[in-house]
Design an enzyme around this catalytic site. Structure first.
Site, PDB file in Angstrom:
ATOM      1  N   GLY A  70     -35.727  -5.464 -13.799  1.00  0.00           N
ATOM      2  CA  GLY A  70     -36.735  -5.479 -14.311  1.00  0.00           C
ATOM      3  C   GLY A  70     -37.561  -6.031 -15.593  1.00  0.00           C
ATOM      4  N   ALA A 112     -36.808 -12.344 -15.053  1.00  0.00           N
ATOM      5  CA  ALA A 112     -36.172 -12.985 -14.492  1.00  0.00           C
ATOM      6  C   ALA A 112     -36.175 -11.582 -13.331  1.00  0.00           C
ATOM      7  CB  ALA A 112     -34.366 -12.750 -15.240  1.00  0.00           C
ATOM      8  N   SER A 147     -35.049  -0.030 -15.642  1.00  0.00           N
ATOM      9  CA  SER A 147     -34.851   1.317 -16.795  1.00  0.00           C
ATOM     10  C   SER A 147     -36.014   0.883 -17.358  1.00  0.00           C
ATOM     11  CB  SER A 147     -33.134   1.491 -16.954  1.00  0.00           C
ATOM     12  OG  SER A 147     -33.287   2.483 -18.148  1.00  0.00           O
ATOM     13  N   GLU A 195     -42.335 -16.061 -24.114  1.00  0.00           N
ATOM     14  CA  GLU A 195     -44.323 -16.022 -23.743  1.00  0.00           C
ATOM     15  C   GLU A 195     -44.558 -17.209 -23.985  1.00  0.00           C
ATOM     16  OE1 GLU A 195     -45.571 -12.636 -26.621  1.00  0.00           O
ATOM     17  OE2 GLU A 195     -45.023 -10.963 -25.148  1.00  0.00           O
ATOM     18  N   ALA A 196     -44.192 -18.171 -24.577  1.00  0.00           N
ATOM     19  CA  ALA A 196     -44.564 -19.795 -23.894  1.00  0.00           C
ATOM     20  C   ALA A 196     -43.804 -20.481 -22.470  1.00  0.00           C
ATOM     21  CB  ALA A 196     -44.157 -20.493 -25.426  1.00  0.00           C
ATOM     22  N   LYS A 208     -51.844 -23.772 -22.879  1.00  0.00           N
ATOM     23  CA  LYS A 208     -50.524 -24.561 -23.662  1.00  0.00           C
ATOM     24  C   LYS A 208     -50.472 -25.749 -23.106  1.00  0.00           C
ATOM     25  CE  LYS A 208     -46.076 -24.353 -24.933  1.00  0.00           C
ATOM     26  NZ  LYS A 208     -44.388 -24.375 -24.908  1.00  0.00           N
ATOM     27  N   GLU A 267     -38.302 -24.976 -26.874  1.00  0.00           N
ATOM     28  CA  GLU A 267     -38.548 -25.908 -25.626  1.00  0.00           C
ATOM     29  C   GLU A 267     -39.057 -25.024 -24.214  1.00  0.00           C
ATOM     30  OE1 GLU A 267     -40.364 -28.914 -25.907  1.00  0.00           O
ATOM     31  OE2 GLU A 267     -39.121 -29.865 -27.257  1.00  0.00           O
ATOM     32  N   THR A 278     -37.769 -23.583 -22.475  1.00  0.00           N
ATOM     33  CA  THR A 278     -37.277 -23.722 -21.296  1.00  0.00           C
ATOM     34  C   THR A 278     -36.722 -22.563 -19.791  1.00  0.00           C
ATOM     35  OG1 THR A 278     -35.389 -24.461 -22.533  1.00  0.00           O
ATOM     36  CG2 THR A 278     -36.492 -25.691 -21.788  1.00  0.00           C
ATOM     37  N   ILE A 310     -38.152 -19.398 -19.015  1.00  0.00           N
ATOM     38  CA  ILE A 310     -38.476 -18.719 -18.025  1.00  0.00           C
ATOM     39  C   ILE A 310     -38.201 -20.077 -16.721  1.00  0.00           C
ATOM     40  CG2 ILE A 310     -40.481 -17.644 -16.346  1.00  0.00           C
ATOM     41  CD1 ILE A 310     -41.783 -17.101 -19.376  1.00  0.00           C
TER      42      ILE A 310
HETATM   43  C1  LIG Z   1     -36.098 -14.250 -29.359  1.00  0.00           C
HETATM   44  C2  LIG Z   1     -36.265 -15.000 -28.123  1.00  0.00           C
HETATM   45  C3  LIG Z   1     -37.100 -15.462 -28.090  1.00  0.00           C
HETATM   46  C4  LIG Z   1     -38.280 -16.176 -26.372  1.00  0.00           C
HETATM   47  N1  LIG Z   1     -38.964 -16.955 -25.535  1.00  0.00           N
HETATM   48  C5  LIG Z   1     -38.916 -17.831 -24.662  1.00  0.00           C
HETATM   49  C6  LIG Z   1     -40.262 -18.594 -24.324  1.00  0.00           C
HETATM   50  O1  LIG Z   1     -40.886 -18.795 -25.461  1.00  0.00           O
HETATM   51  N2  LIG Z   1     -40.452 -19.143 -23.359  1.00  0.00           N
HETATM   52  C7  LIG Z   1     -39.416 -18.926 -21.938  1.00  0.00           C
HETATM   53  O2  LIG Z   1     -39.292 -19.085 -21.156  1.00  0.00           O
HETATM   54  N3  LIG Z   1     -38.069 -18.309 -22.895  1.00  0.00           N
HETATM   55  C8  LIG Z   1     -38.008 -17.225 -23.820  1.00  0.00           C
HETATM   56  N4  LIG Z   1     -37.078 -16.413 -24.332  1.00  0.00           N
HETATM   57  C9  LIG Z   1     -36.282 -16.021 -22.575  1.00  0.00           C
HETATM   58  C10 LIG Z   1     -37.260 -15.538 -22.202  1.00  0.00           C
HETATM   59  O3  LIG Z   1     -37.346 -14.079 -22.535  1.00  0.00           O
HETATM   60  C11 LIG Z   1     -35.895 -14.590 -20.457  1.00  0.00           C
HETATM   61  O4  LIG Z   1     -35.813 -15.859 -20.004  1.00  0.00           O
HETATM   62  C12 LIG Z   1     -36.597 -13.566 -20.163  1.00  0.00           C
HETATM   63  O5  LIG Z   1     -37.099 -12.558 -20.457  1.00  0.00           O
HETATM   64  C13 LIG Z   1     -35.871 -13.352 -18.693  1.00  0.00           C
HETATM   65  O6  LIG Z   1     -35.463 -12.269 -19.360  1.00  0.00           O
HETATM   66  P1  LIG Z   1     -34.763 -11.401 -18.392  1.00  0.00           P
HETATM   67  O7  LIG Z   1     -35.631 -10.398 -17.272  1.00  0.00           O
HETATM   68  O8  LIG Z   1     -33.677 -12.119 -17.525  1.00  0.00           O
HETATM   69  O9  LIG Z   1     -33.969 -10.078 -19.426  1.00  0.00           O
HETATM   70  P2  LIG Z   1     -34.287  -8.551 -20.338  1.00  0.00           P
HETATM   71  O10 LIG Z   1     -35.998  -8.481 -20.577  1.00  0.00           O
HETATM   72  O11 LIG Z   1     -33.562  -7.859 -21.427  1.00  0.00           O
HETATM   73  O12 LIG Z   1     -34.509  -7.378 -18.993  1.00  0.00           O
HETATM   74  C14 LIG Z   1     -33.145  -7.069 -18.782  1.00  0.00           C
HETATM   75  C15 LIG Z   1     -33.738  -6.141 -17.495  1.00  0.00           C
HETATM   76  O13 LIG Z   1     -32.132  -4.976 -16.908  1.00  0.00           O
HETATM   77  C16 LIG Z   1     -32.630  -3.952 -16.777  1.00  0.00           C
HETATM   78  N5  LIG Z   1     -31.244  -3.675 -17.279  1.00  0.00           N
HETATM   79  C17 LIG Z   1     -30.566  -3.269 -17.875  1.00  0.00           C
HETATM   80  N6  LIG Z   1     -29.579  -2.457 -17.600  1.00  0.00           N
HETATM   81  C18 LIG Z   1     -29.875  -2.084 -17.366  1.00  0.00           C
HETATM   82  C19 LIG Z   1     -29.006  -0.807 -16.705  1.00  0.00           C
HETATM   83  N7  LIG Z   1     -27.830  -0.196 -16.765  1.00  0.00           N
HETATM   84  N8  LIG Z   1     -29.921   0.189 -15.710  1.00  0.00           N
HETATM   85  C20 LIG Z   1     -30.893  -0.183 -15.303  1.00  0.00           C
HETATM   86  N9  LIG Z   1     -31.845  -1.247 -15.457  1.00  0.00           N
HETATM   87  C21 LIG Z   1     -30.596  -2.323 -16.805  1.00  0.00           C
HETATM   88  C22 LIG Z   1     -33.621  -3.296 -18.342  1.00  0.00           C
HETATM   89  O14 LIG Z   1     -34.455  -2.438 -18.370  1.00  0.00           O
HETATM   90  C23 LIG Z   1     -34.742  -4.626 -17.760  1.00  0.00           C
HETATM   91  O15 LIG Z   1     -35.328  -4.308 -16.958  1.00  0.00           O
HETATM   92  C24 LIG Z   1     -36.806 -16.268 -25.350  1.00  0.00           C
HETATM   93  C25 LIG Z   1     -36.126 -15.281 -25.815  1.00  0.00           C
HETATM   94  C26 LIG Z   1     -35.269 -14.797 -26.710  1.00  0.00           C
HETATM   95  C27 LIG Z   1     -33.905 -14.006 -26.886  1.00  0.00           C
END
Ligand SMILES: Cc1cc2nc3c(=O)[nH]c(=O)nc-3n(C[C@H](O)[C@H](O)[C@H](O)COP(=O)(O)OP(=O)(O)OC[C@H]3O[C@@H](n4cnc5c(N)ncnc54)[C@H](O)[C@@H]3O)c2cc1C
Length: 500
Positions: free
Chosen positions: A19, A22, A45, A55-56, A84, A342, A344, A346
């Protein structure tokens, strides 16, 4: 009769694992469109938490929200968002040399030749101003101004608080029927054959069965990477950065309508201004600098009181070899990661969601459809990857090993060709459906220091007086429009100021 279907069962139950941004974007998009005909569960979790950055954004998010009927003012107030207009690249080409890659188009093209050819001739003849003077978004960004113009006349995106965004989308999704399950996923059960997922097994022992699983578990990639064993393609030969440190600070001064990307000797630093605070971080190559030096450089280059403990995040730039396997699709960090210069990531989440919804396997998953999805997703990310590599390959900097290594590296063939073509002829092209349009390539290639060797002969059809008039009328009309826009900070406060 032979069938290409992996199964005959229609997709009625969707299970989203994770959650973060993505997971909740997936829940929002699926529930808003198909919530009445499919059952959607999301397992997350709080104890594990999210990556907490990201955040961008880029303008495609504005359109995504429109597809889902998300009210802009409400969303912005809820996520402390600001507008932005582009990204300011500071010190990337050389120390002290900055440029903005804006979301706008520059000048106006002739059907035979892009505006850059006319501008280039104008520069040769001493008739042209700064390239950015001919782009409304760029000129507005420089003046820290913003406003909505009729007919989407100003192209923009958002800076937003990632944690609040996930919370906002959670409320939205629950309203459209998504069931949230707070639990840790302890293991993943596969069907016989090991190619499809049968159920998530929670730490309580409960099994969550589904027809389609969406892996949004972040870098862990519990389903796609760990359970299904899909390999990862590592792109660190071209993208050296493998670490980041993020920290939030109190706002100082006004929130500018662009992301700042400030080059260091071994990486770069972001500043993302929100309504109530600033998101900061440094992205670096652990082969070129250690964590302590990077952390110290970050803390020495921020403004305002530090609000959070600096956190180190490790990553491998690259992509899973397939993002859809069997009945599991990886989204967000579970599917791969390109550094955020850039903004990209999200965008790639939403792109996959739109693709999934447009080809939704309601009557059963078809392998041809899976292959098509994988092929299109792969093309998207490789094109973005090349655009990102461009920022490192084309630079005048040789003042540290990092930049010297970047300038010396061999790049993918498609990028090598694009750079050579622009350098020799000033021409750019875009693949069908490619995210970055020609003007983005031109802005970054020129910003990073390429001066094309020639301009198109169409630009010679104008004599000096005509060219001066053409360039000047464009410049003036942009300057007039920008002067009528309110200051960005004031506009944000009135339009979508966060309550409290
Ligand atoms: C340094 C950095 C900067 C970034 N800046 C940008 C930006 O400016 N613009 C942009 O578009 N993107 C950016 N990104 C990418 C962006 O952060 C991600 O694409 C976006 O936040 C999606 O993350 P996610 O949901 O895939 O993963 P996460 O946010 O890591 O979410 C994972 C989820 O899975 C759950 N989970 C994992 N394991 C378990 C388990 N065993 N049981 C239950 N739940 C579990 C966690 O609790 C969490 O809810 C950046 C990434 C990084 C690393």
């Amino acid at each position: 009769m032979e069938t290409n279907k992996q199964e005959r069962n229609p997709v009625r139950r969707i299970v989203i694992a994770g959650g973060g941004t993505a997971g909740w974007m997936a829940a929002a998009a699926l529930s808003r469109t198909l919530g009445k005909v499919v059952e959607i569960k999301l397992v997350e979790s709080d104890e594990i938490g999210t990556v907490g950055v990201g955040e961008a954004t880029i303008p495609s998010l504005v359109h995504f929200h429109r597809l889902l009927d998300i009210g802009e003012q409400e969303f912005m107030a809820a996520t402390n968002a600001t507008f932005k207009l582009g990204i300011s690249f500071e010190g990337w080409r050389a120390r002290g040399k900055d440029y903005i890659h804006s979301f706008g188009l520059t000048g106006t093209d002739h059907w035979t030749a892009g505006f850059q050819h006319f501008w280039h001739k104008g520069v040769e003849r001493g008739l042209a101003g700064d390239y950015g003077d001919y782009c409304l978004e760029l000129a507005a960004a420089r003046e820290h101004r913003f406003g909505h113009l009729p007919n989407d006349g100003l192209n923009y995106a958002y800076h937003l608080d990632a944690t609040r965004y996930a919370r906002y989308l959670r409320r939205f999704s629950e309203h459209f029927g998504v069931e949230r399950i707070e639990a840790k996923i302890a293991s993943v059960d596969l069907e016989a054959g090991g190619k499809r997922i049968a159920a998530l097994v929670l730490d309580s022992g409960t099994r969550i069965e589904g027809d389609l699983f969406i892996d949004c578990t972040g870098f862990r990639s519990l389903l796609l990477g760990q359970a299904l064993g899909v390999e990862y393609e590592d792109w660190s030969a071209w993208l050296f950065n493998d670490s980041a440190i993020a920290v939030q600070t109190e706002s100082v001064g006004q929130a500018v309508p662009y992301t700042r990307s400030i080059a260091h000797d071994w990486g770069w630093q972001w500043r993302i201004p929100l309504q109530n605070r600033t998101g900061n971080g440094i992205v670096f190559s652990s082969r070129h600098v250690d964590d302590d030096t990077a952390r110290a450089a970050l803390l020495a280059n921020i403004e305002g009181k530090v609000l959070t403990e600096p956190r180190v995040i490790r990553f491998t730039p690259g992509q899973r070899k397939q993002v859809w396997v069997g009945n599991c699709i990886g989204l967000g960090l579970a599917s791969g990661f390109l550094e955020p210069i850039e903004s990209t990531s999200i965008h790639l989440i939403q792109r996959s969601l739109v693709r999934l919804l447009q080809t939704f396997p309601g009557h059963g998953i078809d392998q041809a459809q899976v292959d098509e999805f994988n092929q299109q997703t792969d093309a998207d990310i490789r094109q973005i990857r090349d655009f990102i590599i461009l920022h490192y390959k084309v630079t005048d900097r040789r003042d540290s090993k990092y930049w010297a290594d970047a300038a010396a590296m061999d790049v993918p063939e498609a990028l090598r060709h694009r750079i050579a073509l622009f350098r020799e002829t000033g021409q750019v092209f875009r693949f069908a459906n490619e995210l970055f349009v020609e003007n983005s390539w031109v802005q970054v290639m020129m910003g990073q220091g390429i001066h094309p060797a020639q301009h198109h002969r169409t630009a010679d059809l104008m004599d000096d007086a005509e060219l001066r008039e053409f360039l000047e009328s464009f410049r003036q009309s942009i300057a007039k429009t920008v002067a009528r826009l309110p200051p960005h900070e004031q506009y944000v406060r009135q339009y979508c100021g966060a309550k409290g």
